[in-house]
Design an enzyme around this catalytic site. Structure first.
Site, PDB file in Angstrom:
ATOM      1  N   GLU A 279       0.828  -1.202   0.000  1.00 18.81           N
ATOM      2  CA  GLU A 279       0.000   0.000   0.000  1.00 18.81           C
ATOM      3  C   GLU A 279       0.864   1.255   0.000  1.00 18.81           C
ATOM      4  O   GLU A 279       0.626   2.197  -0.766  1.00 18.81           O
ATOM      5  CB  GLU A 279      -0.912  -0.003   1.227  1.00 18.81           C
ATOM      6  N   ASP A 283       1.060   3.949  -3.216  1.00 20.84           N
ATOM      7  CA  ASP A 283       0.605   5.317  -2.965  1.00 20.84           C
ATOM      8  C   ASP A 283       1.658   6.331  -3.385  1.00 20.84           C
ATOM      9  O   ASP A 283       1.333   7.412  -3.895  1.00 20.84           O
ATOM     10  CB  ASP A 283       0.261   5.495  -1.483  1.00 20.84           C
ATOM     11  N   SER A 482      -7.683   1.849  -3.565  1.00 23.81           N
ATOM     12  CA  SER A 482      -6.405   2.302  -3.040  1.00 23.81           C
ATOM     13  C   SER A 482      -5.611   3.059  -4.103  1.00 23.81           C
ATOM     14  O   SER A 482      -4.767   3.889  -3.778  1.00 23.81           O
ATOM     15  CB  SER A 482      -5.571   1.119  -2.540  1.00 23.81           C
TER      16      SER A 482
END
Length: 568
Positions: A279, A283, A482
């Protein structure tokens, strides 16, 4: 013998203190503050916590004028208002948020009378922490703290299913944490690494202009993006360099990000592939790699798996950013939980904290979640359930929530994109007309159950499938919301770069402006958000013309956004 006498004397003193504490509390009255009938599915009670166990309770003290903050933020983010985009300073926000002298005195009197001391944990002084035993917490707040286990937790956590306020704190304390909060951060919150969305290999047609400006931004520090990561995770510079070398060779491979760690953030990998690290990597790769030339900061919030609460992490994130003299223009986070996991009182206090950041001219973005109408995460056990589950912080009306789309010709809503209506927050004025239009077209016999007067989300959507990544030595593709939030944050940062270059104020809180300029987005009219795991036949919402609880007002068109930004 004297030693034994001393021990007996100390024991009597301890007993006397506990009896005095019980007598003091029993003399007053209590008001129920927050409760739940049971812990969320999958979380098991292991019985009462020991009286001697220690707790650090955080208290949200009532703000001086929170409704005034909401009104001011609405006015300054609404196109056409005389104060449009005149964002507040940290001191101006503090005047709305700080507790009144009466509230401070009431809380100080309470802690002093019970032999406790409080420590401020926020720049505005509206959050304080108090250390106490489970016995004291149970007695002072009419609670029954228990130990709860979950497969993702290394150690049980201590929570209560009900908590009350003594009469002297009613009206002065907005939330107690940890109380009934079960917002556990788990690896399942990370992106869907093996999506099964169908049409996943579609590519844009030759006539489809999908370009995002690759001309480097001016690298102004006031356009920067803040990316948040939790449970001590942080991105890898090596992975980012490999990603840029493969997919953005026009950007120097040594382009980096600024890393800040708080709350003892110090995660060390055991060598297994970690979804929370993935994650963090994606990002950063989809902020550095899309917002060309925009500085990127990564805030790694600590906490281990045994204590990880999303509410705690976001509160610490809010306090950190609130203390910044020059905050970022854009902030993105890809985490969320079911609204019910947080509880009404705590969710409201966290949302107000996010509003205080938005008022400073920060575009605060959250992904909508990957559970379709079933909240932040998908679950096969919910496929036949017709009562929908809103996600948080996606449901907070003071943030911009980003859903997901897939495909080209037509572009449709991804079936996993979370969307719906809050059970905590009422519908804000900026989306009144758009949401009413959706509800008016909903079939009269629609079998889903949801709060028709709640805040609808998401506000916008963006492509979020088949995204390449590099993480922990793995080169693969991912999908899910996400990806939505950091990608949309990058686009907003590029618009802010143009605005600031022209001596204009940054976009700040986006929502009233977004709904005013819905024509700057491509309306998505196909899709069904039943979730990734549940069949298409499951009850869910459908994308329609205009706003819908799958894709909001639609997906951004950069040139139109830029034009709308300068049109105000």
């Amino acid at each position: 013998m004297a030693h034994g006498a001393d021990w007996i004397g100390m024991s009597f003193l301890k007993i006397f203190h506990l009896l005095a504490l019980a007598a003091l509390v029993s003399a007053g009255s209590f008001t129920p503050h927050d409760s739940r009938s049971a812990a969320p599915a999958g979380i098991i009670s292991e019985g009462a916590a020991l009286d001697s166990d220690q707790l650090t309770l955080r208290f949200a003290l009532a703000g001086n004028n929170i409704s005034g903050l909401h009104d001011t933020l609405t006015a300054r983010s609404t196109p056409g208002n005389a104060a449009f985009r005149q964002w507040l300073s940290a001191d101006e926000v503090k005047e709305f948020v700080k507790p009144s002298s009466e509230t401070l005195a009431a809380f100080e009197n309470f802690t002093s009378a019970n032999g406790l001391s409080a420590t401020s944990t926020s720049p505005q002084g509206n959050w304080v922490s108090v250390n106490m035993s489970v016995f004291q917490a149970n007695t002072l707040f009419r609670a029954q703290y228990q130990r709860f286990s979950h497969p993702s937790l290394a150690e049980p956590l201590t929570r209560t299913l009900a908590i009350s306020l003594p009469s002297e704190l009613v009206g002065h304390v907005d939330a107690i944490h940890p109380g009934t909060d079960f917002s556990i951060i788990t690896p399942q919150m990370a992106v869907q690494r093996q999506p099964s969305f169908g049409k996943r290999d579609q590519h844009p047609s030759a006539s489809c202009n999908t370009s995002i400006p690759s001309t480097a931004a001016s690298a102004r520090t006031d356009t920067r993006i803040l990316v948040t990561g939790f449970v001590g995770r942080s991105p890898s510079q090596e992975s980012l360099s490999d990603f840029l070398g493969e997919f953005r060779p026009d950007i120097p491979k040594n382009t980096s990000f600024n890393l800040t760690r708080i709350d003892n953030s110090s995660f060390v990998s055991d060598g297994t592939f970690d979804d929370l690290t993935l994650e963090a990597d994606i990002d950063v790769q989809y902020t550095v790699g899309v917002a060309t030339g925009v500085p990127v900061d990564f805030l790694s919030v600590g906490g281990d798996e045994s204590l990880s609460s999303l509410a705690t992490a976001i509160l610490d994130q809010i306090s950190f950013v609130a203390g910044m003299d020059n905050p970022p223009s854009t902030m993105t986070s890809s985490f969320g939980v079911a609204e019910t996991d947080v509880g009404v009182a705590l969710a409201t206090s966290v949302c107000n904290g996010l509003a205080s950041l938005s008022a400073r001219g920060i575009s605060v973005l959250f992904s909508s979640g990957d559970g379709g109408v079933h909240g932040s995460d998908d679950d096969l056990s919910l496929c036949n359930t017709t009562t929908f589950v809103p996600a948080f912080p996606a449901s907070c009306p003071w943030v911009t929530t980003v859903g997901a789309t897939i495909g080209f010709g037509p572009e449709i809503a991804m079936n996993l994109t979370s969307g719906g209506f809050s059970d905590v927050f009422p519908r804000p004025s900026y989306q009144e007309q758009a949401v009413e239009s959706f509800l008016a077209e909903l079939p009269k016999d629609f079998p889903g159950t949801f709060n028709t007067t709640g805040r609808g989300y998401p506000d916008v959507a963006i492509q979020a499938n088949n995204f390449a990544y590099v993480s922990q030595g793995v080169h693969s593709k991912v999908g899910g919301t996400s990806l939505s939030s950091p990608t949309f944050a990058s686009i907003i940062a590029l618009v802010n770069d143009r605005l600031l270059g022209a001596r204009e104020q940054p976009l700040g809180f986006l929502n009233p402006w977004i709904y005013k300029h819905a024509d700057a987005f491509t309306d998505i009219t196909a899709g069904h958000n039943s979730g990734d795991l549940c069949p298409e036949s499951s009850v869910a919402f459908d994308a329609v013309k205009g706003w819908d609880p799958l894709t909001g007002v639609g997906t951004p068109v950069f040139d139109r956004l830029l034009q709308a930004a300068f049109a105000k």
